[in-house]
Motif scaffolding. Structure first.
Motif, PDB file in Angstrom:
ATOM      1  N   UNK A  48       6.558   8.608  -2.443  1.00  0.00           N
ATOM      2  CA  UNK A  48       5.794   9.861  -2.341  1.00  0.00           C
ATOM      3  C   UNK A  48       4.337   9.568  -2.007  1.00  0.00           C
ATOM      4  N   UNK A  49       3.795   8.504  -2.594  1.00  0.00           N
ATOM      5  CA  UNK A  49       2.409   8.129  -2.284  1.00  0.00           C
ATOM      6  C   UNK A  49       2.323   7.750  -0.806  1.00  0.00           C
ATOM      7  N   UNK A  50       3.286   6.973  -0.357  1.00  0.00           N
ATOM      8  CA  UNK A  50       3.266   6.509   1.031  1.00  0.00           C
ATOM      9  C   UNK A  50       3.333   7.647   2.029  1.00  0.00           C
ATOM     10  N   UNK A  51       4.080   8.682   1.711  1.00  0.00           N
ATOM     11  CA  UNK A  51       4.234   9.737   2.713  1.00  0.00           C
ATOM     12  C   UNK A  51       3.184  10.840   2.583  1.00  0.00           C
ATOM     13  N   UNK A  52       2.281  10.690   1.619  1.00  0.00           N
ATOM     14  CA  UNK A  52       1.248  11.716   1.428  1.00  0.00           C
ATOM     15  C   UNK A  52       0.217  11.587   2.552  1.00  0.00           C
ATOM     16  N   UNK A  53      -0.019  12.655   3.286  1.00  0.00           N
ATOM     17  CA  UNK A  53      -0.867  12.558   4.472  1.00  0.00           C
ATOM     18  C   UNK A  53      -2.347  12.798   4.210  1.00  0.00           C
ATOM     19  N   UNK A  54      -2.630  13.503   3.116  1.00  0.00           N
ATOM     20  CA  UNK A  54      -4.033  13.743   2.761  1.00  0.00           C
ATOM     21  C   UNK A  54      -4.557  12.484   2.078  1.00  0.00           C
ATOM     22  N   UNK A  55      -5.565  11.852   2.663  1.00  0.00           N
ATOM     23  CA  UNK A  55      -5.933  10.525   2.168  1.00  0.00           C
ATOM     24  C   UNK A  55      -6.543  10.574   0.768  1.00  0.00           C
ATOM     25  N   UNK A  56      -7.291  11.618   0.455  1.00  0.00           N
ATOM     26  CA  UNK A  56      -7.862  11.707  -0.892  1.00  0.00           C
ATOM     27  C   UNK A  56      -6.750  11.901  -1.923  1.00  0.00           C
ATOM     28  N   UNK A  57      -5.806  12.778  -1.580  1.00  0.00           N
ATOM     29  CA  UNK A  57      -4.691  13.011  -2.495  1.00  0.00           C
ATOM     30  C   UNK A  57      -3.857  11.750  -2.649  1.00  0.00           C
ATOM     31  N   UNK A  58      -3.651  11.043  -1.520  1.00  0.00           N
ATOM     32  CA  UNK A  58      -2.852   9.816  -1.590  1.00  0.00           C
ATOM     33  C   UNK A  58      -3.532   8.783  -2.475  1.00  0.00           C
TER      34      UNK A  58
END
Lengths: 597, 597
Positions: free
Chosen positions: B515-525
């Motif tokens: 889930x972290x890997x596919x998160x596109x928002x860099x701050x959220x990731x």
């Protein structure tokens, strides 16, 4: 009176439950129990130990009654007895004992619970008496037992102001209800439904210019003269405050005792169920009794062992309180407060965890109200945070250790603790080294020589405590030099809490070991001895990461500890029933349909 | 419909609560949710993932509604859909979807819950139909939702007897209530008050010669001809039975999802309170916010991290079920059942523990019903033992691993498992060695290079699982030679359960990492990445005894893990609110007086 009077309800609504508990309280009032701990001069029995034990016994029944009785005779009556003087004793104690006068203990406020020193209710001396006020929402008295329905008089803790000067928190007797209606200036609201203990009428109290006479001040430790002059035999405000609080430790002791007894009841229920219930067949076609499964033994047997351990620790604590009497030396009193706090924290967390385990061990049946566990679980839940939040209490234990009980460590000021740690600790620690010598000697011995050796258990617990305490003292000392006392303390908080916990673990093991030693029946002593092994080894197993990290156990020996716990579970399994029978829970409190059909 | 329709009650008595939940159920029935997972040919949405997600969403509200809806549309309707055939679908699905026909799922009996294969209710084929009987007390259907008050039709699991021969457990549609009264031959009793979920009318069902037609058999996997001839597309009784059970995993998935959502709600409440509530002053005179204390952060932040982790694992599981469709390959189906069982066990234990922690973190306020936590705690409690007892489920996971999902490991026969372990394991284990290579490479690196390295977390979890599985397989293989299969299995039971647990932990970490890997928002990731670190490191910390014992961590690195958890707690503390806001609990379910005044 009929035993049925004390059965706990499963189907009552709140009002009916409250009424039933009040009736039970009145039935109790007709016995000699309520006044057992009070001064004989005012109709009391002068038997503190007997009084504490009788509160504990209420822990077997509906806990609403235990709490309501605790409020009435322990907290409210106890405050009148221990903070008041002759005039209060004469006027109130007999009526409190008989239940003719029902009262409250109004300490906690909406904004301040653990931090009692910062309560905000005020008692202002003016015109020869006191005016009690709730300055704002955060000063409303909160969760007050006996307030919503039955209480007439309250011991109200408030900041005393005289001559325009604040003198800190003192206790005052304030009428809150007259002829069933709130007294003028008093607003009472009901806390409503709670997770449990719904037989207790908890409420909120707010005061708006309520006048009471000068005699309303419970004046054992401080007084205000007719002209408003304040005087006290104790000079320091801090010291006076904690002396007043210290007299009230009996409440914590009673909660711990009730928690242990509620745990016994849950375990007795779960073991009886685990011995009847069968599930899944062996290849030979026998349906297996739940308690024959290792996983089931692992759930219940170490919990039984720890419950015995806490029982003995509690018994020892009650004896000490009893023997110390009403005027103990200051160091003894501090040490006693610390011990009561620590055992309360450990016993109530154990109750919460064990009753949950017992519920799960009884599956769906354990979820039905008729099978007792739901009420036990819901009622005991609040024990971990009332009469002192457990986290705060363990911190208090650690501070006692760090300061050598030399001052009012109940003051939770972080600055003071950090300073103490910095100044006073080296000497305390240098006194203790014998444990390590014994452990070094045993380190080379074979597992089976060591694992069941009480000396090894005791020294291991002792050495752990010393090491943890030493470490936290060093950290705080170093941190004290950094300037930010709060940050330093906070950074070490988990270490501080651990210090409190391992200290209590050591006290509990010592109490259990002593009980085994003094047991005269050799068969019983042998069984208790194995149970004490299980307590010690389960504790070591649960904490074996620490022992490994600090070179106290090799990985081989750590694995041997786990294996020994399994061995003991299997060995003690045939005695599970006799062990819970040994708790002597009255049979009437074990009547559950799942144990009958 | 008004949002208020779905508020959970704090002051209703049982009958009023049941009535409210039924009304909520009827309101739900007017939406398109209930039929989402059913066949479009009969008015369904054909959207299994959507259906599971909509059950999960009910986990935010009154859990009585989630359970009642789960019984009606998940278990009862699901059984009709998945165990029945066209004639059942045509006759019942629309009326079930609309709530016109309310039903029960009558599997568990008084004497057999986990061991479903040994249910004792009988369905005897005679005169062209079946006669349903409860032979004795132990065969009474127990804890059946919707039975005490509202259900009209029940899916009854019973031993099918035809031609004098027992054919194993099959499911039958049996009318239990006609015109509001028990149907002839059916005895219904009420389970009464429960610890929680009192809006669900659980009851007991007993059958005395109740006749139903031949079409009452849900005949997807087996049928009985008019002349009584039994036929099935699946030859093995065992295989048929577990194929039938396997279709019902959606219930477990829904319970896990609801448990995760109830946990989110409790954490959202506790964090909001922990950010408002202040207690004790710093030496500088500032009153400290609870969540600024390390002990408080330690209580809540790792729990938030694990809740996110379980959220992602659950999401992945739901996607897989959705994608696999209704006719998955057998191996995939077995693996899926195992995953559902494991995540259900871990998620519901996490819920019980975390909601308790949240309650304690809110002190006395958390004990008042108006502040939501008491109901959350009481309602979720049973999740650990219903829809599969967690201990049994973890065992099932381990058996899946031990047998490589190659057979019906849901059969809990210990003999079978021991044999499988003996025969099949070596090859499975030899396939996996890559984890150790990576770990060996990282062993020499500095703490700060390793501790926050996702590769290290993943390989450490993987290696632990391999080692534990390998160990238990060796033990069982050796023990199998000893002759007493039950004793051998029982002796290793804690090891078996541990195998299930570390497997689930690995799956959960992998889901979080993905889930972290596919998160596109860099701050959220970045934030999620730190949270994933906290999940991994908290898990390693809690289990560090094992890592130390097995030479996977040095004591220095183990201590560094603890320090890293503290660092992460402090680092994430400012994001606590945003993290619980990220749970997106509807605001209406967070209205508590303690968060407002």
């Amino acid at each position: 009176m009929a035993q049925e009077t004390f059965l706990d309800p499963t189907e009552l609504d709140i009002e009916a439950h409250r009424a039933q508990v009040l009736e039970q309280l009145r039935a109790l009032a007709r016995t000699d129990r309520p006044g057992l701990g009070y001064d004989p001069a005012h109709g009391g029995g002068g038997d503190v130990g007997g009084s504490l034990t009788s509160f504990e016994m209420l822990g077997f029944g509906d806990l609403s009654l235990m709490v309501k009785a605790g409020v009435q005779w322990g907290l409210f009556g106890g405050a009148v007895q221990l903070l008041g003087t002759e005039r209060h004793h004469r006027e109130y104690l007999r009526r409190i004992t008989s239940g003719e006068l029902l009262g409250c203990f109004a300490m906690t406020e909406h904004g301040h619970g653990s931090d009692v020193q910062h309560l905000r209710t005020t008692a202002t001396f003016t015109d020869g008496g006191f005016v009690i006020d709730t300055p704002d929402e955060s000063a409303v008295k909160e969760y007050i037992g006996n307030a919503a329905r039955d209480g007439e008089l309250a011991v109200v803790f408030a900041q005393l102001i005289t001559g325009g000067e604040s003198r800190g928190v003192h206790a005052f007797l304030v009428p809150i209800r007259v002829g069933g209606e709130p007294a003028p200036g008093v607003t009472i609201t009901d806390c409503g439904r709670k997770a449990g203990l719904n037989g207790v009428d908890n409420g909120r109290l707010a005061f708006d210019g309520v006048r009471v006479g000068r005699a309303a001040l419970l004046n054992r430790f401080a007084d205000v003269a007719e002209d408003g002059t304040y005087s006290s035999p104790i000079e320091s405000d801090n010291r006076r405050f904690f002396t007043m609080l210290g007299t009230l430790i009996r409440g914590r002791i009673s909660v711990a005792g009730s928690a242990v007894n509620a745990t016994k009841r849950a375990l007795a229920v779960a073991v009886r169920y685990g011995e009847r219930r069968r599930q899944f067949f062996t290849p030979d076609g026998d349906e297996v009794v739940l308690l024959d499964y290792r996983a089931h033994q692992r759930k219940l047997l170490p919990a039984i062992a720890k419950t015995y351990a806490l029982h003995f620790a509690q018994e020892r604590l009650v004896s000490t309180v009893h023997d110390l009497g009403t005027e103990p030396a200051e160091h003894d009193q501090r040490e006693l407060e610390s011990r009561a706090a620590g055992i309360k924290a450990v016993a109530t967390w154990h109750a919460t965890r064990t009753i949950q385990t017992a519920r799960e061990a009884c599956g769906g049946a354990g979820y039905l109200a008729e099978n007792l566990l739901p009420a036990l679980k819901a009622d005991t839940d609040v024990f971990t945070t009332f009469e002192g939040d457990n986290t705060v209490l363990l911190q208090l234990v650690a501070k006692g250790l760090l300061t050598g009980y030399r001052d009012y460590f109940a003051d939770l000021s972080t600055l003071a603790t950090v300073r103490f740690a910095a100044e006073q600790l080296v000497e305390t620690l240098l006194e203790r080294t014998s444990a390590r010598k014994v452990l070094d000697r045993l380190a080379g011995a074979a597992d089976d020589e060591v694992l069941f050796d009480r000396e090894w258990h005791l020294r291991l617990f002792e050495d752990r405590e010393e090491h943890v305490l030493d470490g936290v003292a060093r950290r705080l000392r170093k941190a004290a030099e950094s300037g930010d006392a709060f940050a330093a303390f906070n950074d070490a908080q988990d270490h501080v809490l651990r210090t409190g916990r391992v200290h209590v673990d050591r006290l509990v093991l010592e109490a259990f070991a002593a009980a085994v030693d003094r047991c005269e029946d050799s068969a019983a002593a042998a069984l208790l001895g194995r149970l004490c092994d299980l307590y010690a080894l389960s504790d070591i197993e649960a904490d074996r990461a620490w022992f490994l990290e600090h070179g106290r156990l090799t990985s081989g020996r750590a694995k041997a500890v786990t294996a020994a716990v399994n061995t003991l579970c299997a060995e003690l399994r045939p005695y599970a029933r006799v062990l819970v029978d040994g708790f002597a829970v009255p049979e009437q409190f074990l009547r559950a349909p799942m144990l009958e059909s």
